[in-house]
Design an enzyme around this catalytic site. Sequence first.
Site, PDB file in Angstrom:
ATOM      1  NE  ARG A 127      40.872 -20.530 -54.933  1.00 32.72           N
ATOM      2  CZ  ARG A 127      40.315 -22.000 -54.943  1.00 32.72           C
ATOM      3  NH1 ARG A 127      40.598 -22.576 -55.815  1.00 32.72           N
ATOM      4  NH2 ARG A 127      39.999 -22.544 -53.679  1.00 32.72           N
ATOM      5  CB  SER A 177      40.591 -19.186 -49.858  1.00 37.68           C
ATOM      6  OG  SER A 177      39.969 -20.324 -49.512  1.00 37.68           O
ATOM      7  CD  GLU A 219      41.381 -17.406 -53.762  1.00 36.85           C
ATOM      8  OE1 GLU A 219      42.015 -18.306 -53.362  1.00 36.85           O
ATOM      9  OE2 GLU A 219      40.248 -17.196 -53.644  1.00 36.85           O
TER      10      GLU A 219
HETATM   11  N1  EPU Z   1      44.104 -26.458 -42.036  1.00 36.28           N
HETATM   12  C1  EPU Z   1      44.485 -25.985 -40.649  1.00 36.28           C
HETATM   13  N2  EPU Z   1      44.052 -24.979 -40.132  1.00 36.28           N
HETATM   14  C2  EPU Z   1      43.007 -24.235 -40.701  1.00 36.28           C
HETATM   15  C3  EPU Z   1      42.596 -24.666 -41.888  1.00 36.28           C
HETATM   16  C4  EPU Z   1      43.355 -25.713 -42.661  1.00 36.28           C
HETATM   17  O1  EPU Z   1      45.349 -26.753 -40.289  1.00 36.28           O
HETATM   18  O2  EPU Z   1      42.460 -23.328 -40.085  1.00 36.28           O
HETATM   19  C5  EPU Z   1      44.759 -27.441 -42.643  1.00 36.28           C
HETATM   20  C6  EPU Z   1      43.706 -28.871 -42.618  1.00 36.28           C
HETATM   21  O3  EPU Z   1      43.858 -29.619 -41.605  1.00 36.28           O
HETATM   22  C7  EPU Z   1      43.958 -29.679 -43.866  1.00 36.28           C
HETATM   23  C8  EPU Z   1      44.396 -28.435 -44.858  1.00 36.28           C
HETATM   24  O4  EPU Z   1      44.771 -27.521 -44.238  1.00 36.28           O
HETATM   25  O5  EPU Z   1      45.086 -30.498 -43.575  1.00 36.28           O
HETATM   26  C9  EPU Z   1      43.587 -28.263 -46.012  1.00 36.28           C
HETATM   27  O6  EPU Z   1      42.312 -27.835 -45.495  1.00 36.28           O
HETATM   28  P1  EPU Z   1      40.987 -27.778 -46.373  1.00 36.28           P
HETATM   29  O7  EPU Z   1      40.754 -28.997 -46.961  1.00 36.28           O
HETATM   30  O8  EPU Z   1      39.860 -26.900 -45.743  1.00 36.28           O
HETATM   31  O9  EPU Z   1      41.392 -26.937 -47.709  1.00 36.28           O
HETATM   32  P2  EPU Z   1      42.368 -25.417 -48.000  1.00 36.28           P
HETATM   33  O10 EPU Z   1      43.404 -25.806 -48.848  1.00 36.28           O
HETATM   34  O11 EPU Z   1      42.349 -24.914 -46.639  1.00 36.28           O
HETATM   35  C10 EPU Z   1      41.017 -25.093 -50.371  1.00 36.28           C
HETATM   36  C11 EPU Z   1      40.342 -23.761 -51.090  1.00 36.28           C
HETATM   37  C12 EPU Z   1      39.224 -23.774 -50.584  1.00 36.28           C
HETATM   38  C13 EPU Z   1      38.269 -24.866 -50.807  1.00 36.28           C
HETATM   39  C14 EPU Z   1      39.121 -26.101 -50.221  1.00 36.28           C
HETATM   40  C15 EPU Z   1      38.468 -27.534 -50.303  1.00 36.28           C
HETATM   41  C16 EPU Z   1      42.246 -22.316 -51.462  1.00 36.28           C
HETATM   42  C17 EPU Z   1      42.959 -21.200 -51.240  1.00 36.28           C
HETATM   43  N3  EPU Z   1      41.315 -22.814 -50.796  1.00 36.28           N
HETATM   44  O12 EPU Z   1      41.123 -24.682 -48.824  1.00 36.28           O
HETATM   45  O13 EPU Z   1      38.465 -22.499 -51.288  1.00 36.28           O
HETATM   46  O14 EPU Z   1      36.887 -24.978 -50.551  1.00 36.28           O
HETATM   47  O15 EPU Z   1      40.278 -26.354 -50.622  1.00 36.28           O
HETATM   48  O16 EPU Z   1      38.758 -27.769 -51.597  1.00 36.28           O
HETATM   49  O17 EPU Z   1      42.774 -23.302 -52.483  1.00 36.28           O
HETATM   50  C18 EPU Z   1      37.661 -20.477 -51.601  1.00 36.28           C
HETATM   51  O18 EPU Z   1      38.204 -20.353 -52.407  1.00 36.28           O
HETATM   52  O19 EPU Z   1      36.955 -19.335 -51.161  1.00 36.28           O
HETATM   53  C19 EPU Z   1      37.754 -21.617 -50.711  1.00 36.28           C
HETATM   54  C20 EPU Z   1      36.839 -21.937 -49.508  1.00 36.28           C
END
Ligand code: EPU
Length: 335
Positions: free
Chosen positions: A160, A235, A331
Amino acid sequence: MQILENISLKEYNTFGVQCYAKRFVSINSFHDLQQLLKTEKELFLLSGGSNMLLRKDIDKLVVFLNFKGISIDREDKNLVHITANAGENWHEFVLWCISEGYGGIENLSLIPGNIGTCPIQNIGAYGVEVKDCITKVEALEIATGKLIIFSNEECKFGYRNSIFKNEAKGKYIITSVSFQLTKNVHQLNTSYGAIETALADKKITSPTLKDVSDVVIRIRKSKLPDPKEIGNSGSFFKNPVISKTQFLELHKKHENIPSYSISETETKIPAGWLVEQCGFKGKRFGDAGVHKKQALVLVNYGNASGTEIYQLAKKIQTKVLENFSISLEIEVNII
Ligand code: EPU
């Protein structure tokens, strides 16, 4: 090229926050942009408006970068080099590439925003970052009006992050981005848990580019709010990186803490999990809120101001720091 006055920016930012531009110009060509730079230096650049939170009216000239165009620079048996202009919509570009059979960015389907902003925060999702396919970024230097070419290395991409968020911030206008994509032998990235599961559910064993894109679109739609329906900026926070030592301490208290090991000494924690543990998921404060399916996303239910959304973000940061001793970094660009 006509400079308009007192233009509402509500339709120009995906948070759907009401703010005004004192002066506003829509730029449809590279030539117009060069002409503009001869007389105007104090600019506020606006593209897809998908990564900003506006808290106040904008006094500078708001420049809406709207120039379009996609061209194939060269190709051989398995690789194609494509340049897209800054005003092209990102997701439409991804769909066009898939329809042409060009691979590499299918996991980045449905990310809001335009071509011109994709390198700034090095958009990433489902195991792919746009830096993996970018060969160069062309930009006009605001001070001189000169065209500068940044190679992939010169963009200094990180998670990012890029040079455009650091030392080059505010100095350049990105006019086009060039990509190298595959034509025949694609390197599909389907290892991300949710993609693997969705493909297995559909009994797809040798997925096409479109299969991967369709699955990503389905996953995103199930978790992330559509900015056309509920204002948001994806995000809102970055996933924080903490030391292994701190992680092990946290793990003792929270056995189910999700994590990604990124080196021998560092671990990344999903910010969404931290925000959820602090009780914010699905909570609403006036018209500002935390999305009910993904706690990493702050939303505007209609008439929240940028300041109200920002105050909610501050409240979340304070609570996460109190409960986990982790500083959540925002972010989104706060204006
Ligand atoms: N989780 C929770 N609660 C929530 C959300 C997530 O417990 O409300 C936990 C999930 O259970 C999972 C982990 O967090 O174990 C990861 O969740 P997820 O796969 O949804 O990915 P993320 O790390 O929350 C990142 C990116 C997203 C991207 C997803 C998929 C960042 C800041 N965000 O989210 O990017 O779509 O991975 O690759 O790195 C964006 O930048 O706008 C965006 C949506």
